[in-house]
Design a protein around this motif. Structure first.
Motif, short mmCIF file in Angstrom:
data_model
loop_
_atom_site.label_atom_id
_atom_site.label_comp_id
_atom_site.label_asym_id
_atom_site.label_seq_id
_atom_site.Cartn_x
_atom_site.Cartn_y
_atom_site.Cartn_z
N PRO A 39 0.78 -1.24 0.00
CA PRO A 39 0.00 0.00 0.00
C PRO A 39 0.81 1.29 0.00
O PRO A 39 0.54 2.20 -0.79
CB PRO A 39 -0.87 -0.12 1.25
CG PRO A 39 -0.32 -1.24 2.03
CD PRO A 39 0.40 -2.14 1.09
N MET A 40 1.82 1.39 0.87
CA MET A 40 2.53 2.66 0.95
C MET A 40 3.44 2.86 -0.26
O MET A 40 3.47 3.94 -0.86
CB MET A 40 3.35 2.71 2.24
CG MET A 40 3.88 4.09 2.56
SD MET A 40 4.53 4.15 4.24
CE MET A 40 6.25 4.31 3.91
N ALA A 41 4.17 1.81 -0.63
CA ALA A 41 5.07 1.92 -1.78
C ALA A 41 4.28 2.24 -3.04
O ALA A 41 4.74 2.96 -3.92
CB ALA A 41 5.86 0.63 -1.95
N PHE A 42 3.06 1.69 -3.12
CA PHE A 42 2.22 1.96 -4.28
C PHE A 42 1.68 3.38 -4.27
O PHE A 42 1.77 4.11 -5.26
CB PHE A 42 1.05 0.96 -4.32
CG PHE A 42 -0.12 1.43 -5.14
CD1 PHE A 42 -0.05 1.46 -6.52
CD2 PHE A 42 -1.28 1.88 -4.52
CE1 PHE A 42 -1.11 1.93 -7.28
CE2 PHE A 42 -2.34 2.35 -5.27
CZ PHE A 42 -2.25 2.37 -6.65
N SER A 43 1.14 3.79 -3.14
CA SER A 43 0.31 5.00 -3.14
C SER A 43 1.09 6.27 -3.46
O SER A 43 0.51 7.24 -3.93
CB SER A 43 -0.37 5.16 -1.77
OG SER A 43 0.58 5.51 -0.80
N VAL A 44 2.39 6.27 -3.21
CA VAL A 44 3.15 7.50 -3.47
C VAL A 44 3.45 7.69 -4.96
O VAL A 44 3.89 8.77 -5.36
CB VAL A 44 4.49 7.53 -2.68
CG1 VAL A 44 4.22 7.49 -1.19
CG2 VAL A 44 5.41 6.39 -3.09
N GLN A 45 3.21 6.67 -5.76
CA GLN A 45 3.65 6.76 -7.16
C GLN A 45 2.62 7.38 -8.10
O GLN A 45 2.96 8.32 -8.83
CB GLN A 45 4.07 5.38 -7.66
CG GLN A 45 5.27 4.84 -6.86
CD GLN A 45 5.76 3.51 -7.39
OE1 GLN A 45 6.13 3.38 -8.54
NE2 GLN A 45 5.76 2.50 -6.54
N PRO A 46 1.38 6.90 -8.18
CA PRO A 46 0.47 7.56 -9.11
C PRO A 46 0.11 8.94 -8.59
O PRO A 46 -0.32 9.08 -7.44
CB PRO A 46 -0.75 6.64 -9.15
CG PRO A 46 -0.67 5.82 -7.93
CD PRO A 46 0.75 5.77 -7.50
N PRO A 47 0.29 9.97 -9.40
CA PRO A 47 -0.01 11.32 -8.91
C PRO A 47 -1.51 11.58 -8.95
O PRO A 47 -2.32 10.67 -9.13
CB PRO A 47 0.74 12.21 -9.88
CG PRO A 47 0.83 11.43 -11.13
CD PRO A 47 0.80 9.97 -10.76
N GLY A 48 -1.87 12.82 -8.77
CA GLY A 48 -3.27 13.18 -8.77
C GLY A 48 -3.73 13.48 -7.36
O GLY A 48 -3.02 13.23 -6.38
#
Lengths: 199, 466
Positions: free
Chosen positions: B299-308
């Motif tokens: 979750p954390m490693a993923f969430s920082v990548q897609p912007p918006g």
């Protein structure tokens, strides 16, 4: 000889252009005072009781921006006190090198104060804040893009590592059951029906 | 009192640990390993990203180029980056023999192959069986197969993996044979001293040997091996008055996600298990120069990548269970440098080369094509100006700051052929060696831990031969 030069040096008096300087000097003085109180991360008046590296104002900025970044569910949870990005942000700044921390402080200051009319980010309406954030996200200006990146990382990482974030994402938590969560069995991948063409 | 050793090895990752083992087998307790991070037992690794990322990564995972446009992920603990990597192992690509020769570096590839065999045995490298490919990675393979692209199950150093999905915060089951669980215990068993939470500031001459200035005081050593990673190895050299820091290269990495109609649960299973070699320029391939690998979706490693932000970001988070991710590993052409700021701390400069940006754009198109072929309803890129894709993106604006780029594989800064000779000995500096990826004259093209470790063993044996 110009008319001005005929004035006695012992009798200074305001001229029109001096009056024009007053608001400029006032703005400059106001800005310097704000910079002095907020530029140094966590220093000066109003430093947060819980945050070591952030001032109260910076904590407010991070809270306001984070709620807007992660969206309605996260914003509601933030309002309800179910997660808070400030502690995460403070820890993050604590792990940075002094140079990085200084840059982050400048960035947060600019984000809060780089505005027309001296209305800081946290004092703007929600709609204006949302547009303000969006304009930084897509800005050609490298500083703005980097500051938005920092705020986005703080909001996203702190939310997605909180239980309320996990609920929204439907993430079941770690496998270990001795670290404060229920735990789950490893090796529970979704079943794969292996297609013969896939080597 | 100043401690004295025959050899000091700075760093305990893929570069330092194999050298330390080799040296300790000959010199026993005459060897010291200095590591800036802590020594974590598997049980210390809680699987909680919030707790572990700040502890296990340099700068709590915030390290990056000075303009903030490329994140640089490096482990900081006993085991170095091997503790937090996805355990993927590639053989040394034969192309490096000719490529490195351009820099005046001569390699005996047969010897390198033999050393890679030793490394793989020590680290327990096996190919990941079909039964352990999770759905997120399988979808990468499925898309590649439907497009006729070359894909393959990857090899890893986690035999007997229990498929928990948490390699990036260390293996709590003690299964991943990172150097803290392979080479370092061997070195310590042979007598080596492991000095943790100790940093090295600089080196100075002492006869034919060296004085090592550390956070725990001075250490004297006949031989010093630097393997502190591509940031700290050049920084130590620079603080010691030795010219270094140029020639930095990256594998430029970025992730794209396919959104599927049924749950994928990329957080489950082996995070990185399937690769697409179609666009590689190694192992005889003549592609544009990047490989694609399925990724874990924690979750954390993923969430920082897609912007918006706002509703758009919220929807991305709500689709978390339905996403499969694939990364690119671009063998970048651009070069950067490490220099020191006024406090003597390293600063990393790097400009995204236009050719590298073009290949990142190529990858985003390939990833979209792959996921649509695999049945994705839409595709998400980590690009600030692009939302959900329902078609291939085509020509794209790839510029610093517009998309999320990072590297877990930096190279150079103390390059063979300039700072050191072909074996890794610093030119003009007796008994001072560089045996980590900072000695690589250019980016490798594949996950580098096996090649780094093989080159480290080679260098250590050269030291013993001397």
């Amino acid at each position: 000889m110009s008319p001005e030069s005929s004035d006695s040096p012992d009798q200074p008096r305001f001229r029109r252009r001096d009056f024009l300087k007053i608001p400029i000097l006032a703005v400059a003085a106001y800005s310097v005072a704000k910079i002095a109180s907020r530029l140094t991360v966590g220093a000066g008046l109003g430093a947060s009781k819980s945050a070591v590296h952030l001032s109260d104002r910076q904590c407010e900025t991070i809270r306001a921006a984070s709620g807007l970044i992660v969206g309605p569910e996260g914003a509601s949870a933030l309002a309800a006190g179910e997660w808070d990005p400030v502690q995460y942000a403070d820890d993050l700044l604590g792990a940075m090198s002094p140079g990085q921390r200084r840059m982050a402080g400048v960035g947060l200051y600019l984000f809060e104060e780089w505005t027309v009319g001296l209305v800081g980010f946290t004092d703007k309406s929600a709609d204006v804040q949302q547009n303000w954030l969006r304009s930084w996200a897509t800005s050609e200006n490298g500083v703005k893009a980097s500051v938005w990146g920092l705020l986005h990382a703080i909001a996203s990482a702190s939310y997605s590592s909180s239980e309320v974030g996990w609920r929204q994402m439907k993430y079941p938590g770690p496998c270990r059951s001795d670290v404060g969560y229920a735990g789950r069995n490893p090796g529970q991948s979704q079943p794969v029906h292996w297609h013969t063409d896939v080597p | 009192m100043t401690k004295r050793f025959k050899a000091v090895v700075v760093g305990s990752g893929a570069g330092g640990a194999p050298a330390a083992r080799e040296l300790a087998r000959q010199w026993g307790d005459g060897v010291a390993i200095i590591e800036a991070g802590r020594d974590y037992a598997p049980g210390d690794l809680t699987q909680l990203e919030r707790d572990m990322v700040p502890r296990l990564y340099v700068g709590a995972g915030t390290q990056g180029t000075e303009d903030g446009h490329v994140g640089i992920l490096q482990g900081q603990a006993v085991g170095g980056s091997t503790l937090v990597n996805d355990a993927i192992c590639f053989r040394p690509p034969p192309e490096i023999v000719d490529r490195w020769r351009q820099y005046g570096v001569e390699l005996d590839f047969a010897e390198l192959e033999s050393l890679a065999d030793e490394v793989e045995q020590a680290m327990g490298v096996v190919q990941i069986p079909k039964s352990q490919i999770n759905k997120a990675n399988y979808l990468v393979g499925l898309g590649a197969a439907r497009l006729g692209w070359h894909g393959e199950r990857l090899r890893h150093n986690s035999p007997g993996c229990v498929e928990c999905g948490f390699r990036h915060v260390g293996c709590t089951y003690g299964v991943k044979r990172s150097t803290n669980l392979s080479f370092i215990p061997d070195a310590v068993a042979a007598g080596a001293h492991l000095l943790t939470e100790t940093t090295v500031r600089s080196l100075s001459h002492s006869g034919d040997g060296w004085i090592v200035e550390t956070s725990a005081g001075q250490i004297r050593s006949d031989v010093v091996v630097l393997a502190a990673g591509i940031v700290q190895t050049p920084a130590i050299l620079l603080r010691s008055g030795i010219n270094a820091g140029n020639g930095l290269q990256f594998h430029v990495q970025s992730v794209a996600w396919g959104d599927f109609g049924s749950p994928v649960d990329g957080f489950n299973g082996i995070p990185m298990s399937y690769g697409v070699m179609e666009f590689a320029d190694v192992y005889g391939r003549r592609g544009p120069g990047y490989i694609m690998e399925g990724v874990g979706v924690q979750p954390m490693a993923f969430s920082v990548q897609p912007p918006g932000q706002g509703a758009f970001k919220s929807e991305i988070l709500s689709r978390y269970r339905y996403l499969s991710g694939v990364l690119c590993l671009v063998r970048a052409r651009g070069r950067g440098s490490v220099r020191l700021d006024r406090n003597g701390d390293p600063v990393i400069s790097y400009d995204l080369d236009p050719f590298d940006a073009q290949r990142v754009g190529h990858f985003y198109n390939s990833a979209a094509e792959l996921y649509f072929a695999a049945g994705a309803r839409r595709v998400l890129l980590p690009h600030r100006r692009i939302g959900w894709l329902h078609n291939l993106p085509g020509s794209m604006d790839i510029r610093p700051g517009l998309q999320y780029l990072y590297t877990a594989h930096p190279f150079g800064g103390a390059c063979r052929g300039t700072v050191t000779d072909s074996d890794g000995q610093v030119v003009g500096q007796k008994n001072l060696w560089v045996l980590d990826a900072s000695g690589f004259p250019e980016a490798l093209g594949v996950n580098p831990q096996v090649t780094i470790a093989a080159m480290s063993i080679k260098g250590a044996r050269q030291i013993l031969g001397n």
